[in-house]
Motif scaffolding. Sequence first.
Motif, PDB file in Angstrom:
ATOM      1  N   VAL A 423       0.884  -1.173   0.000  1.00 16.93           N
ATOM      2  CA  VAL A 423       0.000   0.000   0.000  1.00 16.93           C
ATOM      3  C   VAL A 423       0.921   1.222   0.000  1.00 16.93           C
ATOM      4  O   VAL A 423       1.227   1.780   1.056  1.00 16.93           O
ATOM      5  CB  VAL A 423      -0.947   0.017   1.213  1.00 16.93           C
ATOM      6  N   PRO A 424       1.383   1.647  -1.160  1.00 20.45           N
ATOM      7  CA  PRO A 424       2.412   2.694  -1.227  1.00 20.45           C
ATOM      8  C   PRO A 424       1.956   4.022  -0.637  1.00 20.45           C
ATOM      9  O   PRO A 424       0.778   4.394  -0.733  1.00 20.45           O
ATOM     10  CB  PRO A 424       2.685   2.823  -2.728  1.00 20.45           C
ATOM     11  N   PHE A 425       2.901   4.741  -0.067  1.00 23.04           N
ATOM     12  CA  PHE A 425       2.594   6.044   0.528  1.00 23.04           C
ATOM     13  C   PHE A 425       2.049   7.027  -0.496  1.00 23.04           C
ATOM     14  O   PHE A 425       1.322   7.974  -0.158  1.00 23.04           O
ATOM     15  CB  PHE A 425       3.842   6.637   1.197  1.00 23.04           C
ATOM     16  N   THR A 426       2.379   6.823  -1.774  1.00 26.53           N
ATOM     17  CA  THR A 426       1.927   7.739  -2.817  1.00 26.53           C
ATOM     18  C   THR A 426       0.404   7.791  -2.898  1.00 26.53           C
ATOM     19  O   THR A 426      -0.174   8.855  -3.176  1.00 26.53           O
ATOM     20  CB  THR A 426       2.505   7.307  -4.171  1.00 26.53           C
ATOM     21  N   GLY A 427      -0.256   6.660  -2.645  1.00 27.18           N
ATOM     22  CA  GLY A 427      -1.717   6.643  -2.647  1.00 27.18           C
ATOM     23  C   GLY A 427      -2.291   7.342  -1.431  1.00 27.18           C
ATOM     24  O   GLY A 427      -3.263   8.115  -1.537  1.00 27.18           O
ATOM     25  N   SER A 428      -1.700   7.087  -0.255  1.00 26.61           N
ATOM     26  CA  SER A 428      -2.198   7.710   0.973  1.00 26.61           C
ATOM     27  C   SER A 428      -1.989   9.225   0.938  1.00 26.61           C
ATOM     28  O   SER A 428      -2.841   9.999   1.376  1.00 26.61           O
ATOM     29  CB  SER A 428      -1.484   7.110   2.191  1.00 26.61           C
ATOM     30  N   GLU A 429      -0.832   9.644   0.406  1.00 27.19           N
ATOM     31  CA  GLU A 429      -0.582  11.081   0.286  1.00 27.19           C
ATOM     32  C   GLU A 429      -1.594  11.717  -0.653  1.00 27.19           C
ATOM     33  O   GLU A 429      -2.116  12.822  -0.389  1.00 27.19           O
ATOM     34  CB  GLU A 429       0.842  11.314  -0.244  1.00 27.19           C
ATOM     35  N   ALA A 430      -1.917  11.018  -1.749  1.00 26.60           N
ATOM     36  CA  ALA A 430      -2.833  11.580  -2.743  1.00 26.60           C
ATOM     37  C   ALA A 430      -4.254  11.694  -2.213  1.00 26.60           C
ATOM     38  O   ALA A 430      -4.922  12.714  -2.405  1.00 26.60           O
ATOM     39  CB  ALA A 430      -2.807  10.726  -4.017  1.00 26.60           C
ATOM     40  N   TRP A 431      -4.741  10.650  -1.522  1.00 22.77           N
ATOM     41  CA  TRP A 431      -6.140  10.744  -1.080  1.00 22.77           C
ATOM     42  C   TRP A 431      -6.312  11.725   0.070  1.00 22.77           C
ATOM     43  O   TRP A 431      -7.356  12.397   0.157  1.00 22.77           O
ATOM     44  CB  TRP A 431      -6.732   9.377  -0.754  1.00 22.77           C
ATOM     45  N   THR A 432      -5.312  11.836   0.960  1.00 23.50           N
ATOM     46  CA  THR A 432      -5.445  12.827   2.031  1.00 23.50           C
ATOM     47  C   THR A 432      -5.470  14.241   1.438  1.00 23.50           C
ATOM     48  O   THR A 432      -6.211  15.113   1.921  1.00 23.50           O
ATOM     49  CB  THR A 432      -4.305  12.717   3.064  1.00 23.50           C
ATOM     50  N   ARG A 433      -4.698  14.463   0.381  1.00 24.74           N
ATOM     51  CA  ARG A 433      -4.711  15.761  -0.287  1.00 24.74           C
ATOM     52  C   ARG A 433      -6.053  16.002  -0.977  1.00 24.74           C
ATOM     53  O   ARG A 433      -6.560  17.127  -1.026  1.00 24.74           O
ATOM     54  CB  ARG A 433      -3.554  15.832  -1.290  1.00 24.74           C
ATOM     55  N   SER A 434      -6.657  14.915  -1.496  1.00 24.65           N
ATOM     56  CA  SER A 434      -7.898  15.047  -2.260  1.00 24.65           C
ATOM     57  C   SER A 434      -9.091  15.443  -1.396  1.00 24.65           C
ATOM     58  O   SER A 434     -10.102  15.924  -1.935  1.00 24.65           O
ATOM     59  CB  SER A 434      -8.221  13.724  -2.966  1.00 24.65           C
ATOM     60  N   VAL A 435      -8.999  15.250  -0.102  1.00 23.35           N
ATOM     61  CA  VAL A 435     -10.109  15.612   0.780  1.00 23.35           C
ATOM     62  C   VAL A 435     -10.414  17.102   0.664  1.00 23.35           C
ATOM     63  O   VAL A 435     -11.560  17.545   0.814  1.00 23.35           O
ATOM     64  CB  VAL A 435      -9.787  15.215   2.241  1.00 23.35           C
ATOM     65  N   GLY A 436      -9.372  17.890   0.362  1.00 22.83           N
ATOM     66  CA  GLY A 436      -9.589  19.298   0.081  1.00 22.83           C
ATOM     67  C   GLY A 436      -9.467  20.231   1.259  1.00 22.83           C
ATOM     68  O   GLY A 436      -9.805  21.424   1.162  1.00 22.83           O
ATOM     69  N   TYR A 437      -8.971  19.733   2.373  1.00 23.08           N
ATOM     70  CA  TYR A 437      -8.800  20.588   3.533  1.00 23.08           C
ATOM     71  C   TYR A 437      -7.602  21.516   3.351  1.00 23.08           C
ATOM     72  O   TYR A 437      -6.626  21.184   2.668  1.00 23.08           O
ATOM     73  CB  TYR A 437      -8.580  19.746   4.796  1.00 23.08           C
ATOM     74  N   LYS A 438      -7.666  22.643   4.002  1.00 25.31           N
ATOM     75  CA  LYS A 438      -6.575  23.608   3.965  1.00 25.31           C
ATOM     76  C   LYS A 438      -5.342  23.039   4.657  1.00 25.31           C
ATOM     77  O   LYS A 438      -5.434  22.418   5.720  1.00 25.31           O
ATOM     78  CB  LYS A 438      -7.008  24.899   4.670  1.00 25.31           C
ATOM     79  N   ILE A 439      -4.171  23.234   4.040  1.00 28.86           N
ATOM     80  CA  ILE A 439      -2.915  22.800   4.660  1.00 28.86           C
ATOM     81  C   ILE A 439      -2.531  23.814   5.737  1.00 28.86           C
ATOM     82  O   ILE A 439      -2.413  25.014   5.458  1.00 28.86           O
ATOM     83  CB  ILE A 439      -1.794  22.694   3.612  1.00 28.86           C
ATOM     84  N   ILE A 440      -2.359  23.327   6.952  1.00 32.29           N
ATOM     85  CA  ILE A 440      -1.983  24.234   8.043  1.00 32.29           C
ATOM     86  C   ILE A 440      -0.586  23.927   8.583  1.00 32.29           C
ATOM     87  O   ILE A 440      -0.063  24.680   9.403  1.00 32.29           O
ATOM     88  CB  ILE A 440      -3.013  24.163   9.199  1.00 32.29           C
ATOM     89  N   ASP A 441       0.001  22.821   8.135  1.00 28.07           N
ATOM     90  CA  ASP A 441       1.377  22.476   8.505  1.00 28.07           C
ATOM     91  C   ASP A 441       2.052  21.977   7.238  1.00 28.07           C
ATOM     92  O   ASP A 441       1.924  20.810   6.868  1.00 28.07           O
ATOM     93  CB  ASP A 441       1.375  21.418   9.613  1.00 28.07           C
ATOM     94  N   GLU A 442       2.741  22.873   6.537  1.00 30.40           N
ATOM     95  CA  GLU A 442       3.324  22.558   5.223  1.00 30.40           C
ATOM     96  C   GLU A 442       4.336  21.420   5.330  1.00 30.40           C
ATOM     97  O   GLU A 442       5.029  21.271   6.339  1.00 30.40           O
ATOM     98  CB  GLU A 442       4.007  23.807   4.665  1.00 30.40           C
ATOM     99  N   TRP A 443       4.386  20.614   4.282  1.00 24.08           N
ATOM    100  CA  TRP A 443       5.283  19.441   4.204  1.00 24.08           C
ATOM    101  C   TRP A 443       6.654  19.775   4.778  1.00 24.08           C
ATOM    102  O   TRP A 443       7.316  20.719   4.358  1.00 24.08           O
ATOM    103  CB  TRP A 443       5.414  19.018   2.752  1.00 24.08           C
ATOM    104  N   ARG A 444       7.075  18.975   5.752  1.00 21.82           N
ATOM    105  CA  ARG A 444       8.340  19.235   6.443  1.00 21.82           C
ATOM    106  C   ARG A 444       8.846  17.939   7.057  1.00 21.82           C
ATOM    107  O   ARG A 444       8.080  16.990   7.270  1.00 21.82           O
ATOM    108  CB  ARG A 444       8.145  20.276   7.557  1.00 21.82           C
ATOM    109  N   PRO A 445      10.140  17.874   7.370  1.00 25.19           N
ATOM    110  CA  PRO A 445      10.652  16.693   8.079  1.00 25.19           C
ATOM    111  C   PRO A 445      10.230  16.710   9.541  1.00 25.19           C
ATOM    112  O   PRO A 445       9.990  17.772  10.117  1.00 25.19           O
ATOM    113  CB  PRO A 445      12.172  16.836   7.941  1.00 25.19           C
ATOM    114  N   TRP A 446      10.113  15.517  10.125  1.00 25.45           N
ATOM    115  CA  TRP A 446       9.954  15.415  11.569  1.00 25.45           C
ATOM    116  C   TRP A 446      11.148  14.635  12.114  1.00 25.45           C
ATOM    117  O   TRP A 446      11.758  13.835  11.397  1.00 25.45           O
ATOM    118  CB  TRP A 446       8.613  14.791  11.962  1.00 25.45           C
ATOM    119  N   ILE A 447      11.499  14.876  13.371  1.00 22.08           N
ATOM    120  CA  ILE A 447      12.812  14.494  13.884  1.00 22.08           C
ATOM    121  C   ILE A 447      12.697  13.555  15.080  1.00 22.08           C
ATOM    122  O   ILE A 447      11.848  13.733  15.959  1.00 22.08           O
ATOM    123  CB  ILE A 447      13.604  15.757  14.313  1.00 22.08           C
TER     124      ILE A 447
END
Length: 496
Positions: A423-447
Amino acid sequence: MVKNGLPLQLTLVCFLLPLLQLTKSAPDGALITRIPGFNGTLPSKHYAGYVTIDETTGKKLYYYFVESERNPSKDPVVLWLNGGPGCSSFDGFVYEHGPFNFELGKTSGSLPTLHLNPYTWSKVTNMIYLDSPSGVGLSYSDNETDYVTGDLKTASDSHTFLLKWFELYKEFLPNPFFIAGESYAGVYVPTLSYEVVTGIDAAVKPVLNFKGYIVGNGVTDDEFDGNALVPFVHGMGLISDTLYEEVIAECHGNYYDPDSSTCENNLAKVDAEIAGLNIYDILEPCYHAKESSTIMHVNPKLPLSFRKLGETERPLPVRTRMFGRAWPLRAPVRDGIVPTWPQLLQSGSVPCTDDRVATAWLSSPEVRKAIHAEQEAVTGPFELCTDKITFTHDSGSMIKYHKNLTSRGYRALIFSGDHDMCVPFTGSEAWTRSVGYKIIDEWRPWIVNEQVAGYIQGYDYNLTFLTIKGAGHTVPEYKPQEALAFYTRWLEGKSI
């Protein structure tokens, strides 16, 4: 003697009574007093047993409950579900975030040796591991017609289990409650969460203190999941630019349901290119089922550079990949009937498999007695993933469930090991983006430990997508320290 106007004896009773009530509602005989294979003191209490879902047919679901090592009276209660469909949640218990690390017995027929897991999720939460639906793992029914089921019935039965379980363990009703799972539990978790919320709206008793849910590498939507594979394998350098460009030209982004023979032929070339890889972690060596009697965790004949691929911080070796998390994205689903993992294994669709440790431990009559499970004469032989059930995918896309739950304020964490090809991350990333919610924490690394552990993107309505760098399909198995880190931070409402 009088204290605060009350006799001392009465004062002591008033003080001790709430403490006694903390465990008063646990069912008789549920407490586990010994763990075969483990020598030591348990850091928290363990309980296990059956909850009857249907008195008429004798349908029962088995659970194993681990109290939090930190503060069980305050810490969240988390229900864990594995996928399949048809796989036991002992998958998570034995191989991922349970209280023990398991080491295969040194001689044939001997019990595995258990050690405390320093990264168990019960460090910070109360964990319920549930075998669902009936017929899976240690759960069973007196009427085998109960083994014909699907998404919606499984969600309904699991909700019934929760209501009855919290009646048995009333002291945990005030605790925040979350539902979590991985792979095909990407279906189980949202559908069950919806059942729980519907029950809350209807004031069904007991009222659960449900706060949100967690899905790891989860099956979500046929189109998004099915179209995720080709971009993933190209991005990982597993197919050539030439082949990728041919697939794009002929399939027009539709890889899940090709509409031409030319597209199908190109997809067949993709399948051929990746056929020798470990579907659950493209970095790990692939051992095939026919070699299971001689499987080693690391093949010494491999070059050193290859042996180090997929290394983990887990104190004991990560097993070779075991079947049973989610069906391969191009598996044959006919009329909504989902093929079980043993069926796929027999057809040669699922290589890289090994479930020996869990099977050895849970097949032991001594272990079953200790953990209050019925013996094989009642449940049948233990299979980590079974073909005993007939399962229908009857709930459709999960995106509508996610929208419904998050829009109402329930928190959702969607995480993906970024080297999972199942179940590649590319699909999960795409569907979460497709929900259409506003991004409030822009793509970034976590440590974690001053190192990049993955990447995160946060959306409005408490929807979070997160990747774990270098992890495969079962993230806590590959990256236990990182998994415990994001799990703890998210549950505590802290920035990941």
